[in-house]
Design a protein around this motif. Structure first.
Motif, PDB file in Angstrom:
ATOM      1  N   GLN A 232      -7.873  36.681  32.495  1.00  0.00           N
ATOM      2  CA  GLN A 232      -8.540  36.637  31.195  1.00  0.00           C
ATOM      3  C   GLN A 232      -7.502  36.549  30.072  1.00  0.00           C
ATOM      4  OE1 GLN A 232     -11.208  39.950  30.766  1.00  0.00           O
ATOM      5  NE2 GLN A 232     -12.405  39.406  32.574  1.00  0.00           N
TER       6      GLN A 232
ATOM      7  N   CYS B 107     -15.494  37.996  34.989  1.00  0.00           N
ATOM      8  CA  CYS B 107     -15.733  37.775  33.561  1.00  0.00           C
ATOM      9  C   CYS B 107     -16.145  39.026  32.794  1.00  0.00           C
ATOM     10  CB  CYS B 107     -16.789  36.687  33.382  1.00  0.00           C
ATOM     11  SG  CYS B 107     -16.189  35.063  33.914  1.00  0.00           S
TER      12      CYS B 107
ATOM     13  N   HIS C  61     -14.997  38.325  26.943  1.00  0.00           N
ATOM     14  CA  HIS C  61     -15.161  38.045  25.515  1.00  0.00           C
ATOM     15  C   HIS C  61     -14.520  39.118  24.635  1.00  0.00           C
ATOM     16  CE1 HIS C  61     -17.715  34.917  27.108  1.00  0.00           C
ATOM     17  NE2 HIS C  61     -17.491  34.308  25.953  1.00  0.00           N
TER      18      HIS C  61
ATOM     19  N   THR D 104     -17.260  29.145  24.254  1.00  0.00           N
ATOM     20  CA  THR D 104     -16.930  29.448  25.652  1.00  0.00           C
ATOM     21  C   THR D 104     -18.002  28.922  26.594  1.00  0.00           C
ATOM     22  OG1 THR D 104     -17.929  31.659  25.488  1.00  0.00           O
ATOM     23  CG2 THR D 104     -15.549  31.494  25.115  1.00  0.00           C
ATOM     24  N   TYR D 105     -17.538  28.217  27.614  1.00  0.00           N
ATOM     25  CA  TYR D 105     -18.403  27.660  28.649  1.00  0.00           C
ATOM     26  C   TYR D 105     -17.943  28.211  29.995  1.00  0.00           C
ATOM     27  CZ  TYR D 105     -20.001  23.796  25.581  1.00  0.00           C
ATOM     28  OH  TYR D 105     -20.548  23.025  24.584  1.00  0.00           O
ATOM     29  N   ILE D 106     -18.897  28.350  30.903  1.00  0.00           N
ATOM     30  CA  ILE D 106     -18.559  28.677  32.283  1.00  0.00           C
ATOM     31  C   ILE D 106     -19.416  27.809  33.196  1.00  0.00           C
ATOM     32  CG2 ILE D 106     -20.206  30.609  32.462  1.00  0.00           C
ATOM     33  CD1 ILE D 106     -17.955  31.969  34.254  1.00  0.00           C
TER      34      ILE D 106
ATOM     35  N   PHE E  35     -24.755  35.348  32.445  1.00  0.00           N
ATOM     36  CA  PHE E  35     -23.521  34.902  31.791  1.00  0.00           C
ATOM     37  C   PHE E  35     -23.696  34.743  30.285  1.00  0.00           C
ATOM     38  CE2 PHE E  35     -22.473  34.298  36.168  1.00  0.00           C
ATOM     39  CZ  PHE E  35     -21.152  34.710  36.198  1.00  0.00           C
ATOM     40  N   ARG E  36     -24.899  34.434  29.846  1.00  0.00           N
ATOM     41  CA  ARG E  36     -25.156  34.422  28.392  1.00  0.00           C
ATOM     42  C   ARG E  36     -25.010  35.845  27.855  1.00  0.00           C
ATOM     43  NH1 ARG E  36     -25.344  30.627  24.974  1.00  0.00           N
ATOM     44  NH2 ARG E  36     -27.226  31.348  23.982  1.00  0.00           N
TER      45      ARG E  36
ATOM     46  N   PHE F  27     -21.071  34.043  27.083  1.00  0.00           N
ATOM     47  CA  PHE F  27     -20.798  32.607  27.170  1.00  0.00           C
ATOM     48  C   PHE F  27     -21.826  31.811  26.383  1.00  0.00           C
ATOM     49  CE2 PHE F  27     -18.336  34.212  30.676  1.00  0.00           C
ATOM     50  CZ  PHE F  27     -17.193  33.431  30.614  1.00  0.00           C
ATOM     51  N   ASP F  28     -21.336  30.787  25.672  1.00  0.00           N
ATOM     52  CA  ASP F  28     -22.219  29.938  24.879  1.00  0.00           C
ATOM     53  C   ASP F  28     -23.039  28.998  25.747  1.00  0.00           C
ATOM     54  OD1 ASP F  28     -21.419  30.724  22.125  1.00  0.00           O
ATOM     55  OD2 ASP F  28     -19.456  30.023  22.830  1.00  0.00           O
TER      56      ASP F  28
ATOM     57  N   VAL G  44     -23.738  27.817  30.069  1.00  0.00           N
ATOM     58  CA  VAL G  44     -23.551  28.151  31.483  1.00  0.00           C
ATOM     59  C   VAL G  44     -24.050  26.966  32.307  1.00  0.00           C
ATOM     60  CG1 VAL G  44     -24.084  29.804  33.322  1.00  0.00           C
ATOM     61  CG2 VAL G  44     -23.985  30.585  30.924  1.00  0.00           C
TER      62      VAL G  44
END
Length: 151
Positions: A47, A75, A79, A91-93, A111-112, A116-117, A119
């Motif tokens: 990270q 993760c 953030h 941020t994307y995953i 993940f949201r 994360f913005d 997924v």
């Protein structure tokens, strides 16, 4: 404000102990071809390495890949690490994010909630991620890109 892709930098890597390289290689090629400046951190990225690279390169986006199914653990706190480093990137995953992933909508919600913005599942076409990033960064395609898209 509308931005051009010419100066848009994305940091890309595989998080945690995951050593799968094929996905990020494809993403690196696709995002580079789309005009982004791609910083590929490779596999088994911490990270902190994501945060340091995002700061160093003034990245607009941080793209996290994971295929071995343990992304949720990898993760946790991600953030917060980005925030401590003053990273204000999108941020994307994406990938195979959970072992036995049956309900991707639940995985997406997880993940949201982690911050994360966007997924994406492992079947996502790189062009879909590129289009999403252009939308999130308010990037308008160039005239030559529009000609390519419409043909």
């Amino acid at each position: 404000m509308v931005l051009n892709t010419m100066s848009q930098t994305v940091v890309l890597g595989v998080i945690g102990s995951d050593a799968h390289v094929v996905g990020i290689t494809i993403l690196e090629q696709a995002f580079s071809a789309a005009g982004f400046d791609v910083i590929n951190l490779g596999v088994q990225t911490s990270q902190e390495e994501f945060a340091e690279s995002a700061v160093e390169h003034d990245a607009e986006a941080v793209l996290v890949s994971s295929l071995y199914g343990h992304a949720e653990q990898d993760c946790q706190g991600f953030h917060e690490v980005l925030a401590e480093a003053d990273v204000e990137a999108v941020t994307y995953i994406g990938g195979n994010l959970a072992v036995g992933q049956d309900d991707f909508e639940q995985t997406r919600r997880t993940f949201r909630e982690l911050g994360f913005d966007r997924v994406f599942d492992s079947e996502t076409d790189p062009e879909d991620a590129i289009e999403a990033l252009r939308e999130d960064l308010q990037i308008k395609p160039t005239e030559s890109e529009r000609a390519t898209i419409s043909s």
